[in-house]
Design a protein around this motif. Structure first.
Motif, short mmCIF file in Angstrom:
data_model
loop_
_atom_site.label_atom_id
_atom_site.label_comp_id
_atom_site.label_asym_id
_atom_site.label_seq_id
_atom_site.Cartn_x
_atom_site.Cartn_y
_atom_site.Cartn_z
N MET A 70 0.83 -1.20 0.00
CA MET A 70 0.00 0.00 0.00
C MET A 70 0.87 1.25 0.00
O MET A 70 0.54 2.24 -0.68
CB MET A 70 -0.94 -0.01 1.21
CG MET A 70 -2.09 -0.99 1.04
SD MET A 70 -3.11 -1.13 2.51
CE MET A 70 -4.22 0.22 2.28
N ILE A 71 1.97 1.22 0.73
CA ILE A 71 2.87 2.37 0.74
C ILE A 71 3.46 2.57 -0.66
O ILE A 71 3.51 3.69 -1.18
CB ILE A 71 3.99 2.18 1.78
CG1 ILE A 71 3.39 2.23 3.18
CG2 ILE A 71 5.06 3.24 1.63
CD1 ILE A 71 4.33 1.77 4.27
N ASP A 72 3.82 1.46 -1.30
CA ASP A 72 4.35 1.54 -2.66
C ASP A 72 3.29 2.12 -3.61
O ASP A 72 3.59 2.98 -4.44
CB ASP A 72 4.76 0.14 -3.12
CG ASP A 72 5.21 0.11 -4.56
OD1 ASP A 72 6.29 0.66 -4.83
OD2 ASP A 72 4.48 -0.42 -5.41
N ALA A 73 2.03 1.65 -3.47
CA ALA A 73 0.95 2.15 -4.33
C ALA A 73 0.77 3.65 -4.15
O ALA A 73 0.62 4.40 -5.12
CB ALA A 73 -0.34 1.41 -4.01
N LEU A 74 0.81 4.08 -2.89
CA LEU A 74 0.62 5.50 -2.59
C LEU A 74 1.75 6.33 -3.20
O LEU A 74 1.52 7.37 -3.83
CB LEU A 74 0.57 5.69 -1.08
CG LEU A 74 -0.33 6.79 -0.56
CD1 LEU A 74 -1.75 6.61 -1.05
CD2 LEU A 74 -0.31 6.80 0.96
N GLY A 75 2.98 5.86 -3.03
CA GLY A 75 4.13 6.59 -3.57
C GLY A 75 4.09 6.66 -5.09
O GLY A 75 4.22 7.74 -5.67
N MET A 76 3.87 5.50 -5.72
CA MET A 76 3.80 5.46 -7.18
C MET A 76 2.64 6.30 -7.70
O MET A 76 2.76 7.03 -8.68
CB MET A 76 3.62 4.01 -7.67
CG MET A 76 4.89 3.20 -7.64
SD MET A 76 6.03 3.79 -8.91
CE MET A 76 7.56 3.13 -8.28
#
Lengths: 219, 184
Positions: free
Chosen positions: A127-133
């Protein structure tokens, strides 16, 4: 895994639009206004968050041979749901983004993150990766639409996407006689992207040089 | 477990679950979407006939469209009136543009036969910034206030022929239907 690093990477050195050249199709096509840019960015963030978390949740059960079809079905379903919700609650935005909402299904950022990240990491990191991307993508197309709307129409404005009669802000910056119409055309999209990437590259190489110099001095 | 059973079974379960999710969302968004379209149609009519507070819509039974006119996209014909004066005629048209996306729009013709412009109600899947420009005033105002015979000279949009051609064709069909059936 360093959560902060994962988050920052999507916005800066792995920025999908400006560094990795992913999701070029919407980035070039719909960035004619800030409304479109932010609307598309938010849609992609929501889709990425949902697909990354679902795929991360099922990553240990999905058979390796059919993982791509499974990912595609999940992505297509999530995008279709977002499309229906947008038609219902943000009709104006859904009209102006048109075909590019269903096309999020084949946006390589979504499948790319599913395959490269969510299928190997736990749900929180995914989820953190999704938010960053997602934020990185939004930043990229926001910059493009900012430049294109400013130079192409001379006006900067933002509407409430749930009620298009509400205007958050409206600035008439360039008089109508001096706008450069080509920036609202596809040609202008390529020009804008080229200049933005050039600026970003100049900044990153300057930063690298600075760091290299520092290292030399330290020795 | 045997792979030949496991893999199809897994895909089938994923398919069934996603279909259920889609059906649920469709269930409660469909009425809102339908309502949005009606709202847009009403707003478009209001814009075509400014100040018409009581817009009365009448479907004309005696002016049925023939096959060719239906092919050109004409769907229905409205008479817009206020009190007892006829303000104009509106042809609702629905054409297929780029990539099979449907464009629905209202073509307005004044009682004395002057084409008054049109208003796009809904538009699906047209290329943003190219095909979607048919909904912009810049495009449709170029053939405003012309006698309905001269609508043939229309500047098409650069790079958006697939979207503009059916729109222009529908306007032609509407104006022809008007001169054949309604204009005295």
């Amino acid at each position: 895994m360093d959560k902060k690093k994962v988050f920052i990477a999507g916005i800066t050195k792995e920025n999908p639009v400006l560094m990795m050249f992913l999701g070029m199709c919407p980035a070039l096509a719909i960035t004619t206004s800030i409304d479109n840019g932010i609307g598309m960015g938010l849609a992609v963030i929501i889709v990425l968050l949902l697909t990354n978390s679902i795929i991360s949740l099922i990553r240990n059960t999905v058979p390796n041979e059919i993982r791509i079809p499974v990912y595609i079905i999940i992505i297509a379903a999530v995008v279709s749901i977002i499309e229906m919700l947008m038609q219902a609650y943000t009709p104006q935005l859904s009209t102006s983004l048109g075909i590019f909402i269903p096309l999020i299904v084949v946006n390589c950022i979504i499948l790319g993150r599913a395959e490269a990240f969510a299928s190997k990491n736990n749900i929180l990191n995914s989820m953190i990766d999704a938010l960053g991307m997602g934020l990185g993508f939004t930043l990229g197309i926001f910059l493009m639409s900012f430049v294109r709307q400013l130079l192409g129409t001379g006006v900067l404005n933002l509407h409430n996407m749930f009620d298009s009669s509400v205007v958050f802000f409206q600035f008439n910056i360039i008089p109508k006689d001096f706008v450069i119409d080509i920036f609202t055309q596809p040609t202008g999209a390529f020009l804008t992207l080229g200049f933005l990437v050039a600026i970003v590259n100049a900044i990153t190489s300057a930063v690298k040089k600075h760091q290299a110099n520092k290292k030399v001095e330290a020795k | 477990m045997n792979k030949f059973i496991k893999l199809p079974l897994y895909l089938a379960i994923v398919g069934a679950l996603t279909t259920a999710a889609l059906a649920t969302v469709h269930q409660f968004t469909a009425p809102i979407i339908a309502e949005n379209i009606i709202k847009a149609e009403e707003a478009a009519l209001q814009e075509l006939f400014e100040g018409a507070i009581s817009v009365v819509l009448d479907e004309e039974p005696e002016h049925k469209f023939d096959k060719n006119e239906e092919k050109s996209g004409l769907v229905s014909l409205f008479i817009v009136s206020q009190d007892d004066t006829i303000l104009g005629y509106v042809y609702k048209s629905s054409v297929v543009g780029y990539k099979g996306g449907v464009i629905t729009f209202l073509i307005s013709i004044s009682p004395d036969g002057v084409y008054n412009g049109y208003k796009v109600v809904t538009m699906q899947d047209q290329t943003s910034g190219i095909g979607t420009k048919v909904a912009d005033a810049d495009f449709y105002e170029q053939f405003l206030d012309k006698e309905i015979t001269s609508v043939s000279e229309i500047v098409k949009l650069d790079g958006a022929t697939i979207t503009t051609q059916p729109v222009v064709d529908a306007i032609k069909a509407a104006t022809q239907h008007f001169s054949a059936h309604i204009k005295q």
